[in-house]
Design a protein around this motif. Structure first.
Motif, short mmCIF file in Angstrom:
data_model
loop_
_atom_site.label_atom_id
_atom_site.label_comp_id
_atom_site.label_asym_id
_atom_site.label_seq_id
_atom_site.Cartn_x
_atom_site.Cartn_y
_atom_site.Cartn_z
N THR A 139 -31.96 -100.39 -11.72
CA THR A 139 -33.45 -100.33 -11.20
C THR A 139 -33.62 -100.80 -9.88
O THR A 139 -32.60 -101.28 -9.26
CB THR A 139 -34.35 -101.00 -12.29
N GLN B 39 -38.48 -104.25 -9.39
CA GLN B 39 -38.90 -104.09 -10.60
C GLN B 39 -38.30 -104.92 -11.71
O GLN B 39 -38.68 -105.25 -12.91
CB GLN B 39 -38.47 -102.82 -11.20
N CYS B 40 -37.04 -105.47 -11.07
CA CYS B 40 -36.18 -106.51 -11.96
C CYS B 40 -37.16 -107.74 -12.42
O CYS B 40 -36.88 -108.48 -13.43
CB CYS B 40 -35.25 -107.03 -11.22
N ALA B 41 -38.08 -108.12 -11.39
CA ALA B 41 -38.87 -109.28 -11.79
C ALA B 41 -39.78 -109.19 -13.18
O ALA B 41 -40.02 -110.14 -14.00
CB ALA B 41 -39.93 -109.14 -10.87
N ASP B 42 -39.97 -107.77 -13.61
CA ASP B 42 -40.94 -107.54 -14.92
C ASP B 42 -40.05 -106.99 -16.14
O ASP B 42 -40.61 -106.73 -17.02
CB ASP B 42 -42.01 -106.61 -14.54
N ILE B 43 -38.65 -107.09 -15.75
CA ILE B 43 -37.89 -106.60 -16.92
C ILE B 43 -37.05 -107.95 -17.71
O ILE B 43 -36.70 -108.90 -16.81
CB ILE B 43 -36.65 -105.61 -16.38
N THR B 44 -37.26 -107.61 -18.99
CA THR B 44 -36.45 -108.62 -19.81
C THR B 44 -34.98 -108.35 -19.83
O THR B 44 -34.83 -107.07 -20.23
CB THR B 44 -37.16 -108.84 -21.08
N PHE C 10 -39.11 -114.22 -5.25
CA PHE C 10 -39.15 -114.30 -6.71
C PHE C 10 -38.28 -115.32 -7.28
O PHE C 10 -37.30 -115.31 -6.56
CB PHE C 10 -38.92 -112.93 -7.18
N LYS D 85 -36.22 -115.54 -11.13
CA LYS D 85 -35.98 -114.87 -12.28
C LYS D 85 -35.19 -115.62 -13.04
O LYS D 85 -33.99 -115.96 -12.50
CB LYS D 85 -35.32 -113.58 -11.93
N SER E 248 -32.76 -116.11 -16.68
CA SER E 248 -32.63 -115.31 -17.87
C SER E 248 -31.03 -115.92 -18.24
O SER E 248 -30.41 -116.42 -17.46
CB SER E 248 -32.36 -113.74 -17.59
#
Lengths: 620, 380
Positions: free
Chosen positions: B118, B122-127, B157, B159, B161
């Motif tokens: 992606t 958009q990675c910011a909103d993906i889990t 940003f 992120k 995870s």
């Protein structure tokens, strides 16, 4: 009419909080060490204002200094300098303006003006030789610069006015005088924070006469002769204005294109000075007095307007990929009305266009399209919607939304319209300039690209060359005279004029410190000496320029500036220009090392104690 | 006593010490990867680090898919997209980040883009729900914090995870000894702040504490000598190990007040976050010493060892631990001033920093941020 012989050596200090004023004498010694104008303004600020203050606080002062030349008949000397702490950069903000206020203030009997404190309600000042009147400016608050200037015409012969952008504390709001500006560093916002809408100087009360008329006249006539003989001042700028730079920059690959990704563009000729002169039937509209006549006005769509200057055309035009001079003129008119710095406004809009393209933000702005730009300028001036963020400049924007690699600023000040990858001296100059990405700190692009006097991609001699030009520029801005006279005064004397370029170029490149000793810039100190009656040799004058520059740097280091801030946006360090097949980037570290050495700074960019001592700067 | 409940995750394998670089082929193969994209910066390339790395891969089945030696310090969308494209074009199957700071941040962001298929924004909103492509970090000793943690920084940003941990951290003295004293000081102070904040939380986590304590122990033992001589092999390896342990502890604890404030200040002033952390930490610790919970006495055990810990009366352990920690911070005195004022940060900016920090991390009130900033500015 009363007479002032030389300088009045007094400034008027106005306290807006208590609505009082007093006269402050200028020490003869300070005048000699700091020359006047910017130099003396900085010295006053250094002595009076502590480091670390908030630019919007009552403690911040707004200092206007006229310089020694103003009103004497010296050519191109209708200028004044302003000094304050910039809200855009948090550092010393200095500016030079060719509007009528300088002459009016000087002929009111004052060498300068200091404004401190904060008015309780919108106020404007009327200054005369008798003192200061504090007047209610409620009726002007919310009005644009041109309307207010027109309304104040009867009160004096020169005014300084802010627009709505200054009232709303847009961080790059400017101050307007006639059709000229204290454009950079957000001085309009500082006046706005003080509730000061305008300052009017009565003027025409005193006649300014030189102490040694014979000496002054001799130097003045020679300067005029040089100006009228030099190709740039007498032909290029006189005929086509500063927009003559468009074609030169385009050919040299230093024209900003698409937020400084390009370097040149096939359509650039459409916004060149040559094209505009023909299309708009331009006439002179300059600072007064002026012998170069670079300012022009023209008939644009049936309306007589000021022709935008090169920086406006470069940043609003090619940098946004807009090659319609009428559209650029419309943006220029709006910025003039609202009191916005065109360079910062345009570069901020370019950032927004690229950030939109990259998906960091959502706006209707697009490269190559003039749509929505006028609305955006209005939103910025009134801090409406996203305009509120844009009003804080590219540095703050990139801190909030990302995109720091293409936020084209240095120390918070947006870059002027010369791509540094095409002239490494200019790159160094941008990186180390005291007020940020300032093209006026050296204008080294002209030496490297326009005049071919120094190889733009050589590392040799750059440090000492930039230090030398900075010294001379600081001295010029303290006299105070137009920087364009440098083309005439520096290039017309025998040695430079008649040495062939193929010899001059390697001399300046490889023997820079020696070559600069042979440059004859004695006309400027001679005129200064003729007016003040004090002795001033060329080397003493250059040393004064160095003193002013280093003092400003030292003041900035007290605000936290060091080597970490002497840098360029990442774009210039990692990406090549589209027009450059070699994809050259700026080798900044090496350039900075040589500059610090030439300047007498330590490796971290802090002036050494012995440098300060040698220049008689008292450490605080 | 074991706490009622705690969680802990440390994904990366640490290969440290002699010939650690030579472990890379084996590690890659065990991750089922053979064609890595190597990312490094111009500075490390000029110092010959990329050559050292390539040499270590000579006698193996590993083929370098691409070697990118111009990674900037700022992880921008442009460079991330460019490198993601390079990764795809060359058919790479893994990433090696040779260096810290920008290099590691860019590598992590590229890994997200190529693994999640992606756009970076958009990675910011993906889990992230599955492991990313294999990634190895070969850190230099100029760590800025977070490189070896379960976090990725790009543009502005942040992120978080569990899948953002690197798979392997390779710490080799041939790579770590090239930083300068200032960078070593910054790395150590960042690690110190992260470790202290991670083990100073209200909910105890014994495994996390073990990591934090290891970091503290390494820093206390090696910082002084390594600052004096950054090319000191064992010292530079120890400092980077400390950074790795502190990053793991940091990943398993909420972000602390010192970390948040330092990030905000560094962003605005171009200062290194480690330097700011060092200053703030001094006043944070002084404050903590006088609060109810105080400084945890176990820190003394980590810093001074069992003998000193046992000899120190129980009541004085907190204070002694505090003194040891201040001693660590004082080691960096030559490079880090004692106050924010010493960094020439204007006082009027403190309010803005406190406001920004409170927006970024709501765990503390704006007044708490302001209080610490005021103290650190004045040096009280």
């Amino acid at each position: 009419m009363q007479e002032i012989i030389g300088t009045s050596n007094k400034v008027i200090e106005v306290d807006l909080s208590s609505q009082s004023y007093r006269e402050i004498p200028i020490a003869e010694k300070d005048l000699e060490l700091y020359l006047g104008g910017k130099g003396l303004g900085l010295k006053l600020f250094y002595d009076r204002v502590p480091a670390g203050i908030d630019p919007f606080s009552d403690e911040n002062e707004f200092i206007v200094m006229t310089g020694v030349y103003v009103g004497t008949g010296a050519p191109c000397a209708g200028r004044f300098a302003a000094v304050t702490k910039s809200p855009l950069t948090g550092l010393m903000g200095t500016g030079s303006c060719g509007g009528p206020f300088g002459m009016a203030l000087k002929t009111s009997g004052w060498d300068g003006l200091i404004v401190k404190g904060k008015a309780k309600s919108p106020t404007y000042l009327v200054i005369s030789s008798k003192g200061v009147e504090f007047k209610d400016a409620k009726k002007f608050w919310g009005k644009d610069t041109q309307t207010v200037q027109k309304a104040l015409e009867k009160e004096g012969s020169g005014a300084l006015v802010i627009g709505q952008a200054g009232e709303n504390k847009v961080l790059y709001a400017n101050v307007c005088s006639g059709h000229r500006f204290l454009g950079r560093c957000g001085m309009g916002a500082v006046l706005g924070s003080k509730n000061l809408k305008a300052i009017v100087a009565k003027g025409n009360e005193f006649k300014i006469l030189p102490k040694n008329p014979k000496k002054f006249d001799k130097a003045r006539k020679k300067t005029l002769k040089f100006i009228n003989r030099n190709q740039i001042t007498s032909i290029l700028y006189r005929q086509f204005g500063t927009n003559a730079n468009v074609n030169l920059s385009n050919a040299g690959g230093i024209l900003p294109v698409r937020n400084f990704t390009g370097g040149s563009h096939g359509e650039a000729h459409k916004i060149s000075g040559e094209e505009m002169a023909e299309r708009f039937d331009t006439k002179f509209s300059t600072c007064k007095p002026c012998a170069i006549l670079c300012g022009h006005k023209g008939n644009i769509n049936g309306e007589i307007r000021q022709i935008p200057e090169y920086e406006t055309v470069g940043t609003f035009g090619s940098n946004l990929e807009i090659f319609d001079p009428v559209a650029i003129s419309n943006f220029n008119e709006l910025c003039t009305k609202y009191g916005l710095d065109t360079i910062s406004t345009a570069v901020t809009i370019a950032w927004a266009m690229e950030a939109t393209e990259k998906g960091l933000i959502k706006t209707d702005l697009k490269f190559g399209s003039p749509d929505n730009i006028e609305k955006t300028i209005t939103d910025i001036a009134f801090r409406r919607g996203f305009g509120d963020d844009l009003a804080n400049g590219t540095r703050k924007l990139s801190q909030k939304y990302g995109g720091a690699d293409f936020a084209i600023n240095v120390k918070g000040l947006e870059m002027a319209a010369y791509d540094p990858r095409g002239a490494w001296g200019q790159a160094l100059s941008y990186a180390v300039a005291n007020r940020g990405a300032c093209h006026l700190s050296t204008a080294s692009f002209a030496v490297e690209v326009y005049l071919n006097m120094h190889d733009p991609f050589s590392l040799k001699g750059k440090g000492s060359m930039i230090a030398f030009i900075e010294d001379v520029t600081c001295a010029i801005n303290s006299m105070h005279i137009c920087q364009f006279t440098a083309f005439a005064v520096e290039l017309e004397p025998f040695v430079v004029k008649y040495t062939p370029t193929f010899l001059l170029n390697p001399m300046i490149t490889y023997l820079n410190p020696i070559a600069t000793k042979f440059m004859d810039v004695s006309l400027w100190p001679e005129m200064w000496s003729g007016i003040t009656g004090k002795r001033m040799g060329m080397f003493k004058w250059i040393k004064a320029g160095r003193r002013i520059h280093v003092l400003e740097r030292y003041m900035n280091t007290r605000e936290g500036i060091s080597r970490k801030d002497d840098t360029l946006p990442q774009r210039f360090l990692t990406e090549g220009r589209h027009c450059d097949p070699q994809q050259r980037t700026v080798p900044l570290d090496q350039l900075i090392d040589s500059y610090y050495k030439a300047r007498g700074f330590d490796k971290n960019g802090i002036p050494k104690d012995r440098t300060l001592k040698r220049l008689k700067i008292e450490k605080k | 006593m074991i706490p009622y409940n705690f969680t802990f995750l440390s994904h990366p394998k640490i290969c440290s010490g002699l010939k650690a670089l030579e472990h890379i082929p084996f590690e890659l193969e065990s991750l089922n990867a053979r064609k890595p994209l190597v990312i490094t910066s111009n500075r490390w390339d000029k110092k010959g680090l990329s050559k050292t790395l390539i040499k270590a891969l000579y006698d193996s089945n590993i083929i370098i898919g691409a070697l990118f030696t111009n990674a900037p310090f700022y992880p921008s969308v442009t460079i991330i997209n460019e490198l993601s494209q390079l990764y795809r074009d060359r058919g790479c199957d893994s990433i090696i980040a040779l260096g810290c700071g920008g290099v590691a941040y860019i590598a992590k962001a590229v890994n997200m883009v190529v693994s999640l298929k992606t756009d970076i924004l958009q990675c910011a909103d993906i889990t992230i729900t599955s492991p990313l492509k294999p990634m190895i970090i070969v850190p230099t000793a100029d760590c800025q914090g977070g490189e070896m943690a379960a976090i990725a920084y790009y543009e502005r940003f942040e992120k978080q995870s569990d899948f953002l941990y690197p798979d392997v951290i390779v710490i080799d003295s041939r790579i770590t000894r090239h930083a300068n004293s200032q960078e070593v000081a910054n790395s150590a102070l960042t690690a110190l702040a992260h470790a202290i904040e991670a083990c100073g939380i209200d909910a105890p986590n014994p495994i996390n504490d073990a990591y934090a304590h290891t970091a503290l122990q390494f820093i206390y033992q090696y910082l002084q000598r390594t600052i004096k001589r950054p090319s000191y092999k064992d010292g530079s390896v120890a400092i980077v190990n400390a950074a790795a342990c502190a990053d793991t502890a940091f990943s398993n604890a909420p972000q602390g007040i010192v970390h948040v404030l330092a990030q905000v200040i560094a962003l605005d002033t171009n200062l290194q976050a480690g330097m700011v952390m060092g200053i703030l930490l001094r006043y944070y610790l002084a404050d903590k010493l006088h609060t109810k919970g105080g400084i945890r006495p176990e820190l003394l055990l980590a810093l001074a060892g069992i003998d000193t810990y046992a000899k120190t009366p129980e009541k004085e352990r907190q204070k002694t631990a505090y003194e040891y920690l201040i001693q660590c911070i004082d080691t960096t005195r030559e490079f880090v001033p004692a106050t924010l004022k010493g960094l020439n940060i204007p006082r009027y900016k403190l309010k803005e920093y406190a406001r920004l920090a409170a927006t970024k991390n709501k765990q503390y009130k704006e007044s708490a941020y302001m209080e610490l900033l005021e103290k650190a500015w004045e040096g009280k």
